[in-house]
Enzyme design. Structure first.
Site, PDB file in Angstrom:
ATOM      1  N   VAL A  11      30.533 -13.467  60.309  1.00  0.00           N
ATOM      2  CA  VAL A  11      29.899 -13.213  59.012  1.00  0.00           C
ATOM      3  C   VAL A  11      29.454 -11.749  58.903  1.00  0.00           C
ATOM      4  O   VAL A  11      29.662 -11.098  57.871  1.00  0.00           O
ATOM      5  CB  VAL A  11      28.713 -14.180  58.774  1.00  0.00           C
ATOM      6  CG1 VAL A  11      28.088 -13.934  57.412  1.00  0.00           C
ATOM      7  CG2 VAL A  11      29.172 -15.633  58.885  1.00  0.00           C
ATOM      8  N   LYS A  99      21.465 -21.067  58.765  1.00  0.00           N
ATOM      9  CA  LYS A  99      20.864 -22.326  58.280  1.00  0.00           C
ATOM     10  C   LYS A  99      19.798 -22.879  59.213  1.00  0.00           C
ATOM     11  O   LYS A  99      18.839 -23.492  58.762  1.00  0.00           O
ATOM     12  CB  LYS A  99      21.927 -23.371  57.992  1.00  0.00           C
ATOM     13  CG  LYS A  99      22.793 -23.687  59.168  1.00  0.00           C
ATOM     14  CD  LYS A  99      24.093 -24.326  58.755  1.00  0.00           C
ATOM     15  CE  LYS A  99      25.110 -24.218  59.855  1.00  0.00           C
ATOM     16  NZ  LYS A  99      25.921 -23.037  59.840  1.00  0.00           N
ATOM     17  N   GLU A 123      21.346 -17.588  50.247  1.00  0.00           N
ATOM     18  CA  GLU A 123      22.417 -18.299  49.530  1.00  0.00           C
ATOM     19  C   GLU A 123      23.503 -18.824  50.462  1.00  0.00           C
ATOM     20  O   GLU A 123      24.016 -19.931  50.293  1.00  0.00           O
ATOM     21  CB  GLU A 123      23.044 -17.345  48.492  1.00  0.00           C
ATOM     22  CG  GLU A 123      24.147 -17.957  47.675  1.00  0.00           C
ATOM     23  CD  GLU A 123      23.679 -19.181  46.886  1.00  0.00           C
ATOM     24  OE1 GLU A 123      22.912 -19.024  45.954  1.00  0.00           O
ATOM     25  OE2 GLU A 123      24.092 -20.308  47.245  1.00  0.00           O
ATOM     26  N   VAL A 126      23.862 -22.533  52.852  1.00  0.00           N
ATOM     27  CA  VAL A 126      24.403 -23.841  52.454  1.00  0.00           C
ATOM     28  C   VAL A 126      25.655 -23.607  51.611  1.00  0.00           C
ATOM     29  O   VAL A 126      25.639 -22.825  50.661  1.00  0.00           O
ATOM     30  CB  VAL A 126      23.389 -24.644  51.606  1.00  0.00           C
ATOM     31  CG1 VAL A 126      23.989 -25.995  51.203  1.00  0.00           C
ATOM     32  CG2 VAL A 126      22.089 -24.844  52.354  1.00  0.00           C
ATOM     33  N   LYS A 199      21.675 -28.446  56.280  1.00  0.00           N
ATOM     34  CA  LYS A 199      21.968 -28.004  54.906  1.00  0.00           C
ATOM     35  C   LYS A 199      21.313 -28.918  53.868  1.00  0.00           C
ATOM     36  O   LYS A 199      20.748 -28.436  52.891  1.00  0.00           O
ATOM     37  CB  LYS A 199      23.480 -27.925  54.714  1.00  0.00           C
ATOM     38  CG  LYS A 199      24.120 -26.786  55.541  1.00  0.00           C
ATOM     39  CD  LYS A 199      25.626 -26.879  55.548  1.00  0.00           C
ATOM     40  CE  LYS A 199      26.273 -25.743  56.334  1.00  0.00           C
ATOM     41  NZ  LYS A 199      27.700 -25.980  56.594  1.00  0.00           N
TER      42      LYS A 199
HETATM   43  N1  HSE Z   1      30.761 -25.209  60.835  1.00  0.00           N
HETATM   44  C1  HSE Z   1      30.378 -25.083  59.455  1.00  0.00           C
HETATM   45  C2  HSE Z   1      31.346 -25.891  58.591  1.00  0.00           C
HETATM   46  C3  HSE Z   1      30.376 -23.637  59.064  1.00  0.00           C
HETATM   47  O1  HSE Z   1      32.356 -26.373  59.105  1.00  0.00           O
HETATM   48  O2  HSE Z   1      31.098 -26.114  57.414  1.00  0.00           O
HETATM   49  C4  HSE Z   1      29.580 -23.317  57.840  1.00  0.00           C
HETATM   50  O3  HSE Z   1      28.229 -23.600  57.981  1.00  0.00           O
END
Ligand code: HSE
Length: 401
Positions: A11, A99, A123, A126, A199
């Site tokens: 990221v 998160k 943002e 989630v 989330k």
């Molecule tokens: N491992 C998470 C997913 C990444 O597969 O959605 C994003 O939070």
């Protein structure tokens, strides 16, 4: 305005790319350019453009008065929490995709940001690139939120899609997801539902403005879902989705993460692959569905940078986020109601008929004469588990009413 990025992983490198590649368009939207001044990482990146921004020392960032926005994309709680707290207390806005940090310390960090007229924005924590938090806290403001229900994990949704489309077993789907880089080598957080749990804890906290502790949310992953379950779902024209769901009923908020057999007409039914979607139901608005890339370098970075832009546009102005530290006591899992799809051995059919209120019996060719499968009438979780204790259940999956 100068920005520092903490962490140059997937990221973090995406945030660096978005800020540098879209510099001109971002400058137009903000009114002035946003420039990366530091990237904090333990590693060296010789020959890469990031090299000249690299620092290994957080103190260099926090002691530089030019830095006004700090992007935290290191993951984990320590030292992310300490860094975010110090940054906010020193008058910097913090934007994060983390998160765990948001679910655990969001209420406190939002409060510190308010006290210092800066912003703590999250943002990307989630739904990856999907602007769902902004919708919840800044768009759906005239309504009481009655329900939030989403496919919040791309890895497991990819696996469920593959199992449905190819007949793959759980193990085959997991190996494929790992080979494609969607699942981690240690996939527990995704397949056991912990990622989706954090989330839905964040979304529920924001929907009801209080602290929802993720430890309080009953969580099941997809580890018990087999290719046989998927075949039953197909026969019933349903899809199995790992849902994070919370809802308000008679003044109490309930929440759960579990696989569910959803109907074809459910807006989450056609959400396949690594995509995520979140349905928010307002008491005036009705249903709103946000859909998009729930993970991945650039979609997630795009959401982080949208927060950086918001923070830049609100220099010294706190964007109100209602999230009190007071704990929201969730309703007991036992009191939640629903239907269940159940499989037992064929020899136990009569026992099952006596134990459960059965709405319909289902049979598929693969299991004929070996299994007895059925869908219950609506019953409480407690009534279901009391009955299920008395019989050897092969598997049971919640079934959308
Ligand atoms: N491992 C998470 C997913 C990444 O597969 O959605 C994003 O939070």
């Amino acid at each position: 305005m100068k920005v520092a990025i903490l962490g140059y992983g997937t990221v973090g490198s995406g945030v660096f790319d978005v800020l540098t590649e879209n510099r001109d368009i971002i400058a137009k939207r903000v009114g002035f350019p946003l420039d990366v001044k530091y990237v904090l990482d333990l590693r060296e990146f010789p020959g890469k453009p990031v090299e000249k921004y690299l620092t290994h020392d957080f103190r260099q960032i926090i002691e530089d008065p030019e830095i006004e926005i700090i992007v935290e994309v290191m993951g984990g709680i320590h030292p992310s929490y300490e860094y975010a707290k110090e940054a906010l207390e020193s008058g910097r806005s913090v934007c994060t995709s983390n998160k765990e940090l948001v679910a655990k310390h969001g209420a406190e960090l939002v409060g510190i940001a308010k006290d210092h007229s800066v912003n703590f924005l999250f943002e990307a924590s989630v739904g990856g690139g999907i602007p769902v938090i902004r919708q919840l806290i800044r768009s759906i403001t005239a309504d009481e939120v009655e329900e939030v229900c989403g496919i919040l994990n791309g890895t497991t949704n990819y696996m469920m899609t593959l199992m449905r489309e190819t007949g793959a077993t759980f193990e085959e789907a997991l190996t494929d997801a790992q080979d494609k880089g969607f699942a981690e080598r240690n996939p527990a957080a995704d397949i056991e539902g912990h990622d989706a749990c954090r989330k839905i804890a964040i979304l529920t906290s924001l929907a009801y403005a209080k602290q929802v502790d993720y430890e309080d949310i009953y969580t099941e992953g997809i580890v018990s879902i087999s290719d046989i379950d998927v075949a039953y779902a197909k026969a019933m024209k349903r899809g199995i989705k790992l849902l994070g769901r919370s809802y308000l009923k008679d003044g109490t908020v309930y929440a759960m993460v579990a696989p569910c057999m959803v109907r074809k007409k459910n807006p989450l039914y056609p959400v396949n692959g690594v995509y995520n979607a979140i349905m928010i139901r307002g008491n005036m608005l009705g249903d709103v569905v946000c859909y998009g890339m729930g993970a991945g370098k650039l979609p997630t970075a795009s959401a982080v940078v949208s927060d950086v832009i918001d923070a830049a546009k609100h220099r010294h102005v706190n964007i109100p986020i209602l999230w009190e530290k007071e704990k929201l006591v969730l309703g007991a899992k036992d009191d939640m109601d629903g239907k269940f799809f159940v499989r037992v051995a064929f020899a136990d059919a009569d026992k099952a008929r006596a134990l459960f209120p059965i709405a319909k019996e289902i049979s598929i060719l693969e299991c004929e004469g070996r299994e007895f499968a059925f869908v219950t009438e609506v019953m409480s979780e407690k009534a279901f588990s009391d009955a299920a204790e008395k019989i050897a259940v092969i598997n049971r999956i919640r079934y959308e009413i």
